[in-house]
Motif scaffolding. Sequence first.
Motif, PDB file in Angstrom:
ATOM      1  N   LEU A 137      54.256  32.226  36.206  1.00 22.44           N
ATOM      2  CA  LEU A 137      54.206  33.400  36.736  1.00 22.44           C
ATOM      3  C   LEU A 137      53.978  33.502  38.165  1.00 22.44           C
ATOM      4  CD1 LEU A 137      53.694  36.125  33.962  1.00 22.44           C
ATOM      5  CD2 LEU A 137      55.727  35.376  34.955  1.00 22.44           C
ATOM      6  N   GLY A 138      53.374  32.392  38.842  1.00 29.41           N
ATOM      7  CA  GLY A 138      52.834  32.180  40.042  1.00 29.41           C
ATOM      8  C   GLY A 138      51.606  32.625  40.330  1.00 29.41           C
ATOM      9  N   PHE A 139      50.720  32.865  39.499  1.00 29.17           N
ATOM     10  CA  PHE A 139      49.226  33.090  39.555  1.00 29.17           C
ATOM     11  C   PHE A 139      48.298  32.191  39.574  1.00 29.17           C
ATOM     12  CE2 PHE A 139      51.234  37.137  37.842  1.00 29.17           C
ATOM     13  CZ  PHE A 139      51.106  38.117  38.795  1.00 29.17           C
ATOM     14  N   GLN A 140      48.549  31.071  39.870  1.00 35.87           N
ATOM     15  CA  GLN A 140      47.672  29.807  40.231  1.00 35.87           C
ATOM     16  C   GLN A 140      46.291  30.207  40.971  1.00 35.87           C
ATOM     17  OE1 GLN A 140      50.856  29.727  40.899  1.00 35.87           O
ATOM     18  NE2 GLN A 140      51.735  27.837  40.120  1.00 35.87           N
ATOM     19  N   GLU A 141      46.421  30.955  41.963  1.00 33.52           N
ATOM     20  CA  GLU A 141      45.601  31.274  42.607  1.00 33.52           C
ATOM     21  C   GLU A 141      44.268  32.184  41.777  1.00 33.52           C
ATOM     22  OE1 GLU A 141      43.726  30.549  45.748  1.00 33.52           O
ATOM     23  OE2 GLU A 141      45.352  28.933  45.291  1.00 33.52           O
ATOM     24  N   ASP A 142      44.984  32.839  41.190  1.00 32.58           N
ATOM     25  CA  ASP A 142      43.826  33.724  40.230  1.00 32.58           C
ATOM     26  C   ASP A 142      43.066  32.813  39.304  1.00 32.58           C
ATOM     27  OD1 ASP A 142      45.020  36.190  41.139  1.00 32.58           O
ATOM     28  OD2 ASP A 142      46.140  36.731  39.472  1.00 32.58           O
ATOM     29  N   LEU A 143      43.657  31.844  38.769  1.00 27.17           N
ATOM     30  CA  LEU A 143      43.133  30.863  38.028  1.00 27.17           C
ATOM     31  C   LEU A 143      42.005  30.136  38.688  1.00 27.17           C
ATOM     32  CD1 LEU A 143      46.127  29.170  35.882  1.00 27.17           C
ATOM     33  CD2 LEU A 143      44.688  30.910  35.042  1.00 27.17           C
ATOM     34  N   VAL A 144      42.157  29.768  40.008  1.00 25.82           N
ATOM     35  CA  VAL A 144      41.135  29.348  40.715  1.00 25.82           C
ATOM     36  C   VAL A 144      40.155  30.346  41.005  1.00 25.82           C
ATOM     37  CG1 VAL A 144      40.792  28.209  43.097  1.00 25.82           C
ATOM     38  CG2 VAL A 144      42.882  27.718  41.790  1.00 25.82           C
ATOM     39  N   THR A 145      40.304  31.460  41.202  1.00 20.57           N
ATOM     40  CA  THR A 145      39.193  32.663  41.566  1.00 20.57           C
ATOM     41  C   THR A 145      38.462  32.752  40.015  1.00 20.57           C
ATOM     42  OG1 THR A 145      40.800  33.495  43.034  1.00 20.57           O
ATOM     43  CG2 THR A 145      39.095  34.892  42.059  1.00 20.57           C
ATOM     44  N   CYS A 146      39.297  32.788  38.849  1.00 24.68           N
ATOM     45  CA  CYS A 146      38.743  33.252  37.711  1.00 24.68           C
ATOM     46  C   CYS A 146      37.880  32.054  37.124  1.00 24.68           C
ATOM     47  CB  CYS A 146      39.613  33.615  36.792  1.00 24.68           C
ATOM     48  SG  CYS A 146      40.475  35.284  37.053  1.00 24.68           S
ATOM     49  N   ALA A 147      38.012  30.864  37.701  1.00 23.29           N
ATOM     50  CA  ALA A 147      37.348  29.785  37.146  1.00 23.29           C
ATOM     51  C   ALA A 147      35.913  29.409  37.869  1.00 23.29           C
ATOM     52  CB  ALA A 147      38.168  28.500  37.196  1.00 23.29           C
ATOM     53  N   LYS A 148      35.794  30.247  38.984  1.00 20.73           N
ATOM     54  CA  LYS A 148      34.492  29.939  39.643  1.00 20.73           C
ATOM     55  C   LYS A 148      33.211  30.406  38.978  1.00 20.73           C
ATOM     56  CE  LYS A 148      36.544  30.012  44.392  1.00 20.73           C
ATOM     57  NZ  LYS A 148      37.121  30.816  45.226  1.00 20.73           N
ATOM     58  N   VAL A 149      32.617  29.361  38.376  1.00 21.37           N
ATOM     59  CA  VAL A 149      31.267  29.924  37.354  1.00 21.37           C
ATOM     60  C   VAL A 149      30.017  30.217  38.352  1.00 21.37           C
ATOM     61  CG1 VAL A 149      29.608  29.046  35.978  1.00 21.37           C
ATOM     62  CG2 VAL A 149      32.004  28.370  35.410  1.00 21.37           C
ATOM     63  N   ASN A 150      29.489  31.413  37.897  1.00 19.35           N
ATOM     64  CA  ASN A 150      28.439  32.033  38.655  1.00 19.35           C
ATOM     65  C   ASN A 150      28.731  32.201  39.936  1.00 19.35           C
ATOM     66  OD1 ASN A 150      27.498  32.188  35.994  1.00 19.35           O
ATOM     67  ND2 ASN A 150      26.103  30.287  36.445  1.00 19.35           N
ATOM     68  N   ASP A 151      29.752  32.664  40.502  1.00 25.96           N
ATOM     69  CA  ASP A 151      30.308  33.053  41.903  1.00 25.96           C
ATOM     70  C   ASP A 151      29.616  34.172  42.298  1.00 25.96           C
ATOM     71  OD1 ASP A 151      31.646  32.048  44.199  1.00 25.96           O
ATOM     72  OD2 ASP A 151      33.072  33.770  43.719  1.00 25.96           O
ATOM     73  N   THR A 152      29.048  35.096  41.608  1.00 23.69           N
ATOM     74  CA  THR A 152      28.772  36.467  42.057  1.00 23.69           C
ATOM     75  C   THR A 152      27.536  36.882  41.197  1.00 23.69           C
ATOM     76  OG1 THR A 152      29.304  38.769  42.264  1.00 23.69           O
ATOM     77  CG2 THR A 152      30.477  37.480  40.828  1.00 23.69           C
ATOM     78  N   ILE A 153      26.872  37.943  41.598  1.00 22.89           N
ATOM     79  CA  ILE A 153      25.702  38.368  40.810  1.00 22.89           C
ATOM     80  C   ILE A 153      26.063  39.936  40.379  1.00 22.89           C
ATOM     81  CG2 ILE A 153      23.657  37.173  41.753  1.00 22.89           C
ATOM     82  CD1 ILE A 153      23.130  39.625  43.611  1.00 22.89           C
ATOM     83  N   HIS A 154      27.228  40.398  40.422  1.00 22.29           N
ATOM     84  CA  HIS A 154      27.548  41.718  40.220  1.00 22.29           C
ATOM     85  C   HIS A 154      28.054  41.690  38.624  1.00 22.29           C
ATOM     86  CE1 HIS A 154      28.751  41.741  44.719  1.00 22.29           C
ATOM     87  NE2 HIS A 154      27.921  42.444  44.625  1.00 22.29           N
ATOM     88  N   VAL A 155      27.574  42.919  38.211  1.00 18.07           N
ATOM     89  CA  VAL A 155      27.707  42.958  36.703  1.00 18.07           C
ATOM     90  C   VAL A 155      28.203  44.593  36.496  1.00 18.07           C
ATOM     91  CG1 VAL A 155      26.794  42.971  34.396  1.00 18.07           C
ATOM     92  CG2 VAL A 155      25.878  41.351  36.054  1.00 18.07           C
ATOM     93  N   PRO A 156      29.262  44.552  35.854  1.00 16.99           N
ATOM     94  CA  PRO A 156      29.809  45.907  35.864  1.00 16.99           C
ATOM     95  C   PRO A 156      29.117  46.543  34.487  1.00 16.99           C
ATOM     96  CG  PRO A 156      31.741  44.696  36.319  1.00 16.99           C
ATOM     97  CD  PRO A 156      30.644  43.554  35.869  1.00 16.99           C
ATOM     98  N   VAL A 157      28.784  47.686  34.344  1.00 14.52           N
ATOM     99  CA  VAL A 157      28.154  48.416  33.090  1.00 14.52           C
ATOM    100  C   VAL A 157      28.765  49.685  32.790  1.00 14.52           C
ATOM    101  CG1 VAL A 157      26.413  49.450  34.514  1.00 14.52           C
ATOM    102  CG2 VAL A 157      25.997  48.905  32.079  1.00 14.52           C
ATOM    103  N   LEU A 158      29.067  49.963  31.763  1.00 17.58           N
ATOM    104  CA  LEU A 158      29.673  51.183  31.287  1.00 17.58           C
ATOM    105  C   LEU A 158      28.643  52.284  31.538  1.00 17.58           C
ATOM    106  CD1 LEU A 158      32.484  52.306  30.394  1.00 17.58           C
ATOM    107  CD2 LEU A 158      31.355  52.322  28.048  1.00 17.58           C
ATOM    108  N   ASP A 159      29.362  53.551  32.323  1.00 14.89           N
ATOM    109  CA  ASP A 159      28.430  54.677  32.588  1.00 14.89           C
ATOM    110  C   ASP A 159      29.360  55.724  32.128  1.00 14.89           C
ATOM    111  OD1 ASP A 159      26.809  56.585  33.302  1.00 14.89           O
ATOM    112  OD2 ASP A 159      27.232  56.366  35.483  1.00 14.89           O
ATOM    113  N   ARG A 160      29.038  56.348  31.086  1.00 15.17           N
ATOM    114  CA  ARG A 160      29.960  57.467  30.341  1.00 15.17           C
ATOM    115  C   ARG A 160      31.522  56.564  30.073  1.00 15.17           C
ATOM    116  NH1 ARG A 160      28.346  62.074  33.781  1.00 15.17           N
ATOM    117  NH2 ARG A 160      27.904  60.255  35.138  1.00 15.17           N
TER     118      ARG A 160
END
Lengths: 239, 239
Positions: B208-231
Amino acid sequence: MQIDVVANIGEARTDEFIHKTVIVIDVLRATSTMIAALGNGCKAVVPVETVLQAKELQKPGDLLGGERFCKKIPGFDFGNSPNEYTRSAVQGKRIILTTTNGTRGIQKAMKADHVLAGALTNGGACAKAAVNFKRDIVIICAGTQDVFSLEDGLCAGLILEEIGKIAGVKNLAINDFGLAMRSCYAQAKDTLLDTLLMCANGKRLSKLGFQEDLVTCAKVNDTIHVPVLDRDQMVLLPF
Amino acid sequence: MQIDVVANIGEARTDEFIHKTVIVIDVLRATSTMIAALGNGCKAVVPVETVLQAKELQKPGDLLGGERFCKKIPGFDFGNSPNEYTRSAVQGKRIILTTTNGTRGIQKAMKADHVLAGALTNGGACAKAAVNFKRDIVIICAGTQDVFSLEDGLCAGLILEEIGKIAGVKNLAINDFGLAMRSCYAQAKDTLLDTLLMCANGKRLSKLGFQEDLVTCAKVNDTIHVPVLDRDQMVLLPF
């Protein structure tokens, strides 16, 4: 050739087996035991679900085997340990076998064109037999009470590796779970017995004194014997 | 510390999450997208199941994101590509996000004490956050339509590896599926992008043409941001 690996019996969908070859895996211990028994000259293994069914099916000369919660059923000739099914004990006999998960797996697979029993001990032979049937393949990891068991997944990985050697890796379309199991086996194959000792069933069997069974069941490609379903019983595939 | 990995949302049993920390993984692409959006300054991500719910919840200033069959929903501000959620587009905004699997995973986890969103991009940070909560952990691989997805399993393996580094491998009791995923990640980690390109979702997104997304999503430990559920919304865990 399409190959799908299913994580446990609960996930197996009977209708998806039509026109396919199904390999049922219950490394600890039902399929390892069937392979040992048939390899040692037993005529046939009849997998049944309940103790009552086993007793009803028994004809003169038949032997009864099986386990509940890893232990031999009272009054039965054998438990579910492959090491019990020696040539002197089983040659020429028919065995009615009732185990918790492996038996259910085989019964669930009955709509397939061919049903084979796979384990680490016959992985290569089982792969060869499955490829020879020239059908798409479903590999069912029996698991334990509808939960995935690592040893069955490792065996699925072994069989995928062996099929790849025969049919060529590039000719295989494998589902995601199968790809995971193939990687997992590649990672664990040099320390297979240690891995078996770490998984839930391995720990349970160790605690109950069945360490020898783990050693027996971890012997990769130890035999060329492949059980195949013939009507309602498993017999040895001619080779 | 007990850590159980669940193969897909269909297998996740809500009652087993009580008093635990749940990590929901949908590498391609819901959780990778949440991490990107919150990392780029978005105030909160509200995961909802349906397009109608998304539209009903939208207040002035809120943005709508989401996909159906990998494609952006007509009339929405964003699809489900992490690369769309740039700082200039999302800073200070609340985003209502509806995706097929990741959203269902988070909603199913709501009985847990803590719910985190994990992906390959934040695996290490997510592991650290989960260990800090000092609860047993369940890792849910969202999968696709109740079928296991390899990329989610690999991410579970990464998080297990990272938890092992923090808490000590010997202090962890891991279910069989988790042990398999840890081995699978260890085997695949040096060729992660190639592996992502081989799995079902990777192939679909590529087509579907989203190769760039695969590259982005495969970057291991690229960020320290962790989403957490609040309500009912995912926010950034303070670090």
